[in-house]
Design a protein around this motif. Structure first.
Motif, PDB file in Angstrom:
ATOM      1  N   ARG A 174       0.582  -0.704  -0.183  1.00  0.00           N
ATOM      2  CA  ARG A 174      -0.332  -0.008   0.152  1.00  0.00           C
ATOM      3  C   ARG A 174       0.879   1.541   0.364  1.00  0.00           C
ATOM      4  O   ARG A 174       0.269   2.503  -1.184  1.00  0.00           O
ATOM      5  N   LYS A 175       1.980   1.253   0.599  1.00  0.00           N
ATOM      6  CA  LYS A 175       2.593   2.830   0.850  1.00  0.00           C
ATOM      7  C   LYS A 175       4.000   2.519  -0.578  1.00  0.00           C
ATOM      8  O   LYS A 175       3.813   3.564  -1.393  1.00  0.00           O
ATOM      9  N   ILE A 176       4.034   1.414  -1.146  1.00  0.00           N
ATOM     10  CA  ILE A 176       4.577   1.549  -2.230  1.00  0.00           C
ATOM     11  C   ILE A 176       3.618   2.170  -3.338  1.00  0.00           C
ATOM     12  O   ILE A 176       4.107   2.783  -4.721  1.00  0.00           O
ATOM     13  N   THR A 177       2.470   1.545  -3.351  1.00  0.00           N
ATOM     14  CA  THR A 177       1.463   2.245  -4.482  1.00  0.00           C
ATOM     15  C   THR A 177       0.904   3.589  -4.016  1.00  0.00           C
ATOM     16  O   THR A 177       0.793   4.298  -4.802  1.00  0.00           O
ATOM     17  N   TRP A 178       1.132   4.269  -3.036  1.00  0.00           N
ATOM     18  CA  TRP A 178       0.293   5.510  -3.346  1.00  0.00           C
ATOM     19  C   TRP A 178       2.084   6.522  -3.092  1.00  0.00           C
ATOM     20  O   TRP A 178       1.325   7.975  -3.227  1.00  0.00           O
ATOM     21  N   ARG A 179       3.134   5.963  -3.239  1.00  0.00           N
ATOM     22  CA  ARG A 179       4.292   6.606  -3.521  1.00  0.00           C
ATOM     23  C   ARG A 179       4.815   6.635  -4.503  1.00  0.00           C
ATOM     24  O   ARG A 179       5.242   7.415  -5.566  1.00  0.00           O
ATOM     25  N   ILE A 180       4.359   5.778  -5.089  1.00  0.00           N
ATOM     26  CA  ILE A 180       4.690   5.124  -7.460  1.00  0.00           C
ATOM     27  C   ILE A 180       3.688   5.956  -8.009  1.00  0.00           C
ATOM     28  O   ILE A 180       3.942   6.654  -8.792  1.00  0.00           O
ATOM     29  N   MET A 181       2.709   5.175  -7.682  1.00  0.00           N
ATOM     30  CA  MET A 181       1.859   4.903  -8.374  1.00  0.00           C
ATOM     31  C   MET A 181       0.881   6.465  -8.743  1.00  0.00           C
ATOM     32  O   MET A 181       0.496   6.928 -10.382  1.00  0.00           O
ATOM     33  N   PRO A 182       0.363   7.163  -8.160  1.00  0.00           N
ATOM     34  CA  PRO A 182      -0.130   8.659  -9.005  1.00  0.00           C
ATOM     35  C   PRO A 182       1.151   9.369  -9.415  1.00  0.00           C
ATOM     36  O   PRO A 182       0.520   9.675 -10.480  1.00  0.00           O
ATOM     37  N   PHE A 183       2.230   9.915  -9.411  1.00  0.00           N
ATOM     38  CA  PHE A 183       2.983   9.953 -10.383  1.00  0.00           C
ATOM     39  C   PHE A 183       3.323   9.494 -11.921  1.00  0.00           C
ATOM     40  O   PHE A 183       3.159  10.242 -12.571  1.00  0.00           O
ATOM     41  N   VAL A 229       1.188   7.593 -12.910  1.00  0.00           N
ATOM     42  CA  VAL A 229      -0.330   8.275 -14.121  1.00  0.00           C
ATOM     43  C   VAL A 229      -0.449   8.929 -14.196  1.00  0.00           C
ATOM     44  O   VAL A 229      -0.792   9.398 -15.782  1.00  0.00           O
ATOM     45  N   LEU A 230       0.102   9.964 -14.040  1.00  0.00           N
ATOM     46  CA  LEU A 230       0.722  11.354 -14.294  1.00  0.00           C
ATOM     47  C   LEU A 230       1.320  11.306 -15.590  1.00  0.00           C
ATOM     48  O   LEU A 230       0.375  12.108 -16.182  1.00  0.00           O
ATOM     49  N   CYS A 231       2.285  11.091 -15.496  1.00  0.00           N
ATOM     50  CA  CYS A 231       2.881  10.593 -16.460  1.00  0.00           C
ATOM     51  C   CYS A 231       2.720   9.342 -17.556  1.00  0.00           C
ATOM     52  O   CYS A 231       2.760  10.790 -18.895  1.00  0.00           O
ATOM     53  N   ALA A 256       8.731   5.209 -27.898  1.00  0.00           N
ATOM     54  CA  ALA A 256       8.963   4.029 -27.580  1.00  0.00           C
ATOM     55  C   ALA A 256       9.509   3.669 -26.074  1.00  0.00           C
ATOM     56  O   ALA A 256      10.150   4.533 -25.791  1.00  0.00           O
ATOM     57  N   GLY A 257       9.089   2.377 -25.903  1.00  0.00           N
ATOM     58  CA  GLY A 257       9.590   2.240 -24.269  1.00  0.00           C
ATOM     59  C   GLY A 257       9.195   3.056 -23.350  1.00  0.00           C
ATOM     60  O   GLY A 257       9.362   1.975 -22.134  1.00  0.00           O
ATOM     61  N   PHE A 258       8.614   3.800 -23.646  1.00  0.00           N
ATOM     62  CA  PHE A 258       7.854   4.490 -22.421  1.00  0.00           C
ATOM     63  C   PHE A 258       6.457   3.516 -21.601  1.00  0.00           C
ATOM     64  O   PHE A 258       6.521   3.167 -20.443  1.00  0.00           O
ATOM     65  N   SER A 259       6.104   3.073 -21.687  1.00  0.00           N
ATOM     66  CA  SER A 259       4.519   1.860 -21.490  1.00  0.00           C
ATOM     67  C   SER A 259       5.345   0.279 -21.055  1.00  0.00           C
ATOM     68  O   SER A 259       4.658   0.204 -19.975  1.00  0.00           O
ATOM     69  N   PRO A 260       6.085  -0.258 -21.833  1.00  0.00           N
ATOM     70  CA  PRO A 260       6.732  -1.112 -21.475  1.00  0.00           C
ATOM     71  C   PRO A 260       7.895  -1.030 -20.292  1.00  0.00           C
ATOM     72  O   PRO A 260       7.646  -1.982 -19.967  1.00  0.00           O
ATOM     73  N   GLY A 261       8.465   0.012 -21.089  1.00  0.00           N
ATOM     74  CA  GLY A 261       9.464   0.518 -19.785  1.00  0.00           C
ATOM     75  C   GLY A 261       8.717   0.460 -18.386  1.00  0.00           C
ATOM     76  O   GLY A 261       8.940  -0.178 -17.546  1.00  0.00           O
ATOM     77  N   GLY A 293      -3.732  -2.027 -12.743  1.00  0.00           N
ATOM     78  CA  GLY A 293      -5.120  -0.636 -13.110  1.00  0.00           C
ATOM     79  C   GLY A 293      -5.496  -0.142 -12.866  1.00  0.00           C
ATOM     80  O   GLY A 293      -5.656   0.851 -13.794  1.00  0.00           O
ATOM     81  N   LEU A 294      -4.319   0.501 -11.913  1.00  0.00           N
ATOM     82  CA  LEU A 294      -4.520   1.858 -11.193  1.00  0.00           C
ATOM     83  C   LEU A 294      -3.958   2.400 -12.147  1.00  0.00           C
ATOM     84  O   LEU A 294      -3.612   3.601 -12.855  1.00  0.00           O
ATOM     85  N   TYR A 295      -2.236   2.494 -13.404  1.00  0.00           N
ATOM     86  CA  TYR A 295      -1.743   2.577 -14.528  1.00  0.00           C
ATOM     87  C   TYR A 295      -2.602   2.181 -15.510  1.00  0.00           C
ATOM     88  O   TYR A 295      -2.487   3.723 -15.753  1.00  0.00           O
ATOM     89  N   TYR A 296      -3.254   1.875 -16.192  1.00  0.00           N
ATOM     90  CA  TYR A 296      -4.182   1.866 -16.736  1.00  0.00           C
ATOM     91  C   TYR A 296      -5.368   2.711 -17.005  1.00  0.00           C
ATOM     92  O   TYR A 296      -5.468   3.345 -17.771  1.00  0.00           O
ATOM     93  N   ILE A 297      -5.657   3.373 -15.449  1.00  0.00           N
ATOM     94  CA  ILE A 297      -6.779   4.294 -15.498  1.00  0.00           C
ATOM     95  C   ILE A 297      -5.836   5.742 -16.147  1.00  0.00           C
ATOM     96  O   ILE A 297      -6.724   6.282 -16.262  1.00  0.00           O
ATOM     97  N   ALA A 298      -4.632   5.736 -16.226  1.00  0.00           N
ATOM     98  CA  ALA A 298      -4.145   6.834 -17.171  1.00  0.00           C
ATOM     99  C   ALA A 298      -4.660   7.000 -18.321  1.00  0.00           C
ATOM    100  O   ALA A 298      -5.393   8.373 -18.939  1.00  0.00           O
ATOM    101  N   ILE A 299      -5.065   6.294 -19.333  1.00  0.00           N
ATOM    102  CA  ILE A 299      -6.249   6.234 -20.541  1.00  0.00           C
ATOM    103  C   ILE A 299      -7.060   6.867 -20.250  1.00  0.00           C
ATOM    104  O   ILE A 299      -7.560   8.158 -20.837  1.00  0.00           O
ATOM    105  N   PRO A 300      -8.391   6.439 -19.299  1.00  0.00           N
ATOM    106  CA  PRO A 300      -9.357   6.940 -19.384  1.00  0.00           C
ATOM    107  C   PRO A 300      -9.812   8.451 -18.811  1.00  0.00           C
ATOM    108  O   PRO A 300     -10.241   9.063 -18.789  1.00  0.00           O
ATOM    109  N   LEU A 301      -8.307   8.740 -17.298  1.00  0.00           N
ATOM    110  CA  LEU A 301      -8.183  10.146 -16.745  1.00  0.00           C
ATOM    111  C   LEU A 301      -7.585  10.818 -18.528  1.00  0.00           C
ATOM    112  O   LEU A 301      -8.499  12.125 -18.382  1.00  0.00           O
TER     113      LEU A 301
END
Length: 434
Positions: A20-29, A31-33, A128-133, A152-160
């Protein structure tokens, strides 16, 4: 002085707290990218509403230009991911984002079809390389049983990107319609490149390559995460050489399934504004707001489907159902014709199915590939599958021009999505669903 929390073993409950800590520390940024990445990749769909008439381009020219992005993507994706695995995500993701922001902004200078094709090709090379990276990056932080939720959180970026990009793009096209400096579609490319440029610079400061380097994790937490990943990797597939990698039939099966998935993804990404316009609307600002609705509906579906797939260990079944539902919605969006409300409802169903299927898919290859095989496999599947990003818009554009019926292209996309929903059953469950 050593703290007790830094030496004691991490139990099951504490391990859950770590993720949970990892999720909240790395995933929001992250997703923004990805929001920035996806916005710059598909904003051409909104620019199309004015750009084609200004430059005298046909749907076929647009479709080819939108799709040639993925040819550049194809040739440079595997090398890009291997470089990321070697030099680290922080430096390489920053390079990717800054370069694509610059090239995306340069689209405003396009005057001819050839220039359009060149700048779209170069945008694919840059990105090239961003998404698979990022997907490879997540394997450094989450074991397979936790990765479905992260994906799932990562791919929320597409609808966002759709929720933000639709109204924003519609507003830019409307607000700058009377500009004496540039056409509104030129302002669109310039202004929407700025967030990617700023985020790319921020990556150098905010991204951490591996759990061992995270100052916000205790020593015990770093050890627990690293041991969980190492133990899982020991049971995964690693290939001794290039020949063994290329002869792995399961990788090629996943390429085929992903190709069908991407046909649907870019069918909706590049043509959604046009579908709404064809239903009877002409005001670009209204089209922008309505284009956000399908993506908004997709967000909770993506999260729930990822949690459900993790819980029941049934990624293939979840993927098949999601892609089939998306295909039905996409086909019906063309069938309802001039009814704006029904068209938007059908597009909501299509977006929910297509986008949830996308996050579900990537739980499969990352569940059985490790190390360099994971870096090459994820990039290889993504680059071969993303050739559909070229095929999909070009196919729809060509069918529109050839048949003079905008529904035929949508039906073709839906049929290929159903093929993918069926073909995923060829992947062994012992690999995909673990």
């Amino acid at each position: 002085m050593t703290h007790l929390s830094d030496t004691m073993p991490v139990g099951a409950a504490a391990a859950g707290d770590v993720y949970r800590k990892i999720t909240w520390r790395i995933m929001p940024f992250i997703v923004l990218c990805y929001v920035c990445a996806y916005l710059d990749r598909v904003n051409v769909g909104f620019a199309k509403l004015q750009m084609l008439s200004d430059l005298g381009f046909s749907d076929a020219v647009y479709g080819f230009g939108a799709g040639i992005f993925f040819i550049g993507y194809f040739f440079f994706e595997v090398p890009s991911n291997l470089i990321l695995h070697r030099v680290g995500a922080r430096r390489w993701i920053a390079r990717i984002m800054v370069s694509w922001a610059v090239i995306s902004a340069l689209t405003l200078f396009v005057k001819t079809p050839t220039q359009f094709y060149i700048v779209r090709f170069l945008l694919g090379v840059a990105e090239a390389g961003f998404s698979p990276g990022i997907m490879l990056y997540l394997t450094y932080w989450f074991p397979a049983k936790k990765r479905g939720f992260a994906l799932g959180l990562y791919y929320i970026a597409i609808p966002l990107a759709g929720v933000v990009g639709g109204p924003l793009s519609g507003w830019i096209l409307s607000a700058f319609a009377g500009s004496s400096t540039m056409a509104a579609w030129q302002w669109l490319f310039l202004l929407e490149a700025v967030p990617a440029l700023l985020a790319g610079v921020a990556v150098l400061r905010l991204m951490v390559d591996r759990p061992q380097q995270a100052k916000w994790l205790s020593d015990a937490e770093k050890t627990a995460v690293t041991q969980a990943i190492d133990a899982e990797d020991a049971s995964k597939t690693t290939h001794s050489d290039t020949r063994a990698f290329l002869s792995d039939v399961n990788i090629w099966k996943l390429c085929a399934v992903y190709f069908c998935q991407i046909i649907g993804l870019y069918g909706i990404s590049f043509w959604l504004p046009s579908i709404i316009k064809d239903s009877g609307l002409r005001d670009v600002a209204t089209i922008g707001w309505l284009s956000a609705l399908p993506y908004l509906v997709a967000i909770p579906v993506i999260v729930y489907s990822g949690i459900s797939a993790d819980r029941f260990r049934s990624r293939r079944m979840h993927f098949s159902v999601a892609l089939t539902i998306g295909a039905v919605g996409f086909a019906l969006s063309g069938y309802v014709g001039q009814n704006v409300a029904l068209a938007v409802v059908c597009l909501c169903v299509a977006a929910a199915g297509i986008l949830s299927g996308l996050s579900l898919f990537w739980g499969m290859p990352s569940a059985f590939l490790a190390g360099t095989s994971a870096a090459a496999g994820i990039a290889g599947i993504n680059c071969v599958g993303n050739l559909a990003g070229f095929v999909s818009p070009y196919m729809v554009g060509w069918l529109n021009v050839t048949t003079h019926d905008n529904r035929i292209g949508l039906y073709a996309v839906a049929i290929l999505m159903v093929v993918g929903a069926v073909a995923v059953r060829a992947i062994p469950g012992r690999l995909a669903d673990r």
